[in-house]
Design an enzyme around this catalytic site. Structure first.
Site, short mmCIF file in Angstrom:
data_model
loop_
_atom_site.label_atom_id
_atom_site.label_comp_id
_atom_site.label_asym_id
_atom_site.label_seq_id
_atom_site.Cartn_x
_atom_site.Cartn_y
_atom_site.Cartn_z
N LYS A 13 0.82 -1.14 0.07
CA LYS A 13 -0.07 -0.03 0.01
C LYS A 13 0.71 1.26 0.08
O LYS A 13 0.73 2.06 -0.81
CB LYS A 13 -0.99 -0.07 1.13
N ARG A 90 -10.22 -0.03 8.16
CA ARG A 90 -9.69 -1.47 8.57
C ARG A 90 -10.55 -2.33 9.34
O ARG A 90 -10.44 -3.38 9.81
CB ARG A 90 -8.40 -1.32 9.59
N ARG A 129 12.09 -5.51 4.98
CA ARG A 129 11.41 -4.09 4.78
C ARG A 129 12.41 -3.19 5.61
O ARG A 129 12.73 -3.58 6.97
CB ARG A 129 10.04 -3.83 5.18
N ARG A 162 10.86 -1.53 11.51
CA ARG A 162 9.76 -1.45 12.57
C ARG A 162 9.60 -2.12 13.82
O ARG A 162 9.95 -3.50 13.50
CB ARG A 162 8.49 -1.07 11.65
N ARG A 173 -0.46 -9.41 13.24
CA ARG A 173 -1.08 -8.31 12.38
C ARG A 173 -1.86 -9.30 11.49
O ARG A 173 -2.81 -8.83 10.82
CB ARG A 173 0.13 -7.56 11.84
P1 AP5 Z 1 4.88 -1.62 1.84
O1 AP5 Z 1 4.52 -0.70 0.75
O2 AP5 Z 1 5.64 -0.98 3.06
O3 AP5 Z 1 3.33 -2.50 2.30
P2 AP5 Z 1 2.23 -1.94 3.19
O4 AP5 Z 1 0.95 -2.51 2.52
O5 AP5 Z 1 2.15 -0.39 3.11
O6 AP5 Z 1 2.62 -2.48 4.64
P3 AP5 Z 1 2.47 -2.06 5.99
O7 AP5 Z 1 3.02 -2.77 6.84
O8 AP5 Z 1 2.91 -0.54 6.06
O9 AP5 Z 1 0.89 -2.12 6.29
P4 AP5 Z 1 0.41 -2.29 7.55
O10 AP5 Z 1 -1.16 -2.20 6.94
O11 AP5 Z 1 0.33 -3.49 8.33
O12 AP5 Z 1 0.89 -1.19 8.52
P5 AP5 Z 1 0.31 0.32 8.83
O13 AP5 Z 1 1.79 1.14 8.87
O14 AP5 Z 1 -0.70 0.74 8.01
O15 AP5 Z 1 5.63 -2.84 1.38
C1 AP5 Z 1 6.06 -3.89 2.28
C2 AP5 Z 1 7.46 -4.21 1.61
O16 AP5 Z 1 7.56 -4.98 0.63
C3 AP5 Z 1 8.53 -3.16 1.43
O17 AP5 Z 1 9.84 -3.32 2.08
C4 AP5 Z 1 8.48 -2.98 0.02
O18 AP5 Z 1 9.73 -2.41 -0.54
C5 AP5 Z 1 8.24 -4.52 -0.47
N1 AP5 Z 1 7.26 -4.39 -1.60
C6 AP5 Z 1 6.07 -3.56 -1.73
N2 AP5 Z 1 5.62 -4.26 -2.99
C7 AP5 Z 1 6.44 -5.12 -3.54
C8 AP5 Z 1 6.13 -5.87 -4.71
N3 AP5 Z 1 5.42 -5.69 -5.64
N4 AP5 Z 1 7.30 -6.97 -5.02
C9 AP5 Z 1 8.32 -7.11 -3.86
N5 AP5 Z 1 8.36 -6.26 -2.95
C10 AP5 Z 1 7.53 -5.24 -2.74
O19 AP5 Z 1 -0.05 0.10 10.14
C11 AP5 Z 1 0.73 -0.15 11.53
C12 AP5 Z 1 -0.03 -0.32 12.67
O20 AP5 Z 1 -0.90 1.01 12.93
C13 AP5 Z 1 -1.29 -1.19 12.73
O21 AP5 Z 1 -0.82 -2.58 12.84
C14 AP5 Z 1 -2.28 -0.77 13.80
O22 AP5 Z 1 -1.94 -1.13 15.01
C15 AP5 Z 1 -2.12 0.82 13.28
N6 AP5 Z 1 -3.21 1.12 12.47
C16 AP5 Z 1 -3.06 1.68 11.37
N7 AP5 Z 1 -4.30 2.02 10.68
C17 AP5 Z 1 -5.16 1.57 11.59
C18 AP5 Z 1 -6.75 1.53 11.51
N8 AP5 Z 1 -7.46 1.86 10.37
N9 AP5 Z 1 -7.32 1.04 12.69
C19 AP5 Z 1 -6.67 0.46 13.82
N10 AP5 Z 1 -5.27 0.71 13.90
C20 AP5 Z 1 -4.36 1.03 12.84
#
Ligand code: AP5
Ligand code: ZN
Length: 217
Positions: A13, A90, A129, A162, A173
């Site tokens: 994402k 979410r 990552r 992270r 997660r």
């Molecule tokens: P990346 O692009 O970083 O993936 P992402 O989908 O953004 O993953 P996140 O871990 O950031 O998502 P998340 O939803 O768990 O965490 P968030 O920060 O939102 O890609 C991942 C890796 O793969 C990178 O190294 C990239 O280079 C590589 N990659 C990408 N595409 C690729 C491809 N096509 N091929 C190969 N490699 C690739 O949330 C964190 C925490 O915050 C949650 O756990 C929760 O506690 C809280 N939180 C956030 N939002 C909410 C909500 N709405 N409600 C409640 N709690 C929330």
């Protein structure tokens, strides 16, 4: 154009949102980034969210919804060509609340894009990552290595892993995603808003599929 970018942890994402921001002048709104920023600044929401996030659990809906509402309200006139919600909603409750925000703040969500990726691939992506401490840019030790190990290509900042990328937190997660977030796929499918995209392709191919979907709008 306002869109929701959905998908399990590590689906790409953040990676795809960064490309959309660059090409289309959209604003990325990542709730994960907002929580991490609040944690760095030690605000009350930062302290609360860290308590849940570091173990891989979702921050309770009330706190999350309030933070998103305040952010949208404050920045409504500064979103350029629109915004990308990355990581929100979410839960079904968050999706319903977002509909209330649309009415009260006067905007419309045009599309929901879901990145579909197998859990085995996600685990590899999350464990490799690296994130920039300074600008938040993300890299991957195998799939998108920085030019100099441990250093951000964009700003020279230090790269780190992270806190929620330990094996135990990733497990939580992924199961939290299954239980609480996956049901949103059907929710948006039934509303006729969902486009599913195969997220298990190269970053450029995923992006090209997203662009096709947005151009069709
Ligand atoms: P990346 O692009 O970083 O993936 P992402 O989908 O953004 O993953 P996140 O871990 O950031 O998502 P998340 O939803 O768990 O965490 P968030 O920060 O939102 O890609 C991942 C890796 O793969 C990178 O190294 C990239 O280079 C590589 N990659 C990408 N595409 C690729 C491809 N096509 N091929 C190969 N490699 C690739 O949330 C964190 C925490 O915050 C949650 O756990 C929760 O506690 C809280 N939180 C956030 N939002 C909410 C909500 N709405 N409600 C409640 N709690 C929330
Ligand atoms: Zn950086």
């Amino acid at each position: 154009m306002n869109i929701i970018l959905m998908g399990p942890p590590g689906a790409g994402k953040g990676t795809q949102a960064a490309k959309l921001v660059k090409e289309f002048g959209l604003t990325q709104i990542s709730t994960g980034d907002l929580f991490r920023k609040a944690h760095r600044e030690q605000t009350s929401i930062g302290v609360i969210s860290d308590y849940f996030s570091k173990f891989g659990r979702l921050v309770p809906d009330d706190f999350t919804n309030e933070m998103v509402y305040d952010y949208l309200k404050e920045n409504m006139n500064n979103f350029g060509n629109g915004f990308i919600l990355d990581g929100y909603p979410r839960t079904i409750l968050q999706a319903r609340e977002l509909e209330y925000f649309e009415e009260s703040l006067g905007f419309k969500i045009d599309a929901v894009i879901n990145l579909d990726v197998d859990f085995d691939v996600l685990k590899k992506r999350l464990s490799g990552r690296r994130t920039c401490k300074n600008c938040g840019a993300t890299f991957h030790i195998m799939y998108k290595p920085p030019k100099v190990e441990g250093v951000c290509d964009n700003c020279g900042g230090e790269l780190y892993q992270r806190e929620d990328e330990t094996e135990a937190a990733v497990k939580v997660r992924l199961s939290t995603y299954e239980g609480q977030t996956r049901p949103l796929i059907d929710y948006y499918k039934m509303k006729g808003m969902l486009t599913n995209i195969n997220g298990d392709q190269s970053m450029d191919d995923v992006y090209s599929d997203i662009k096709k979907c947005l151009e069709a709008l």
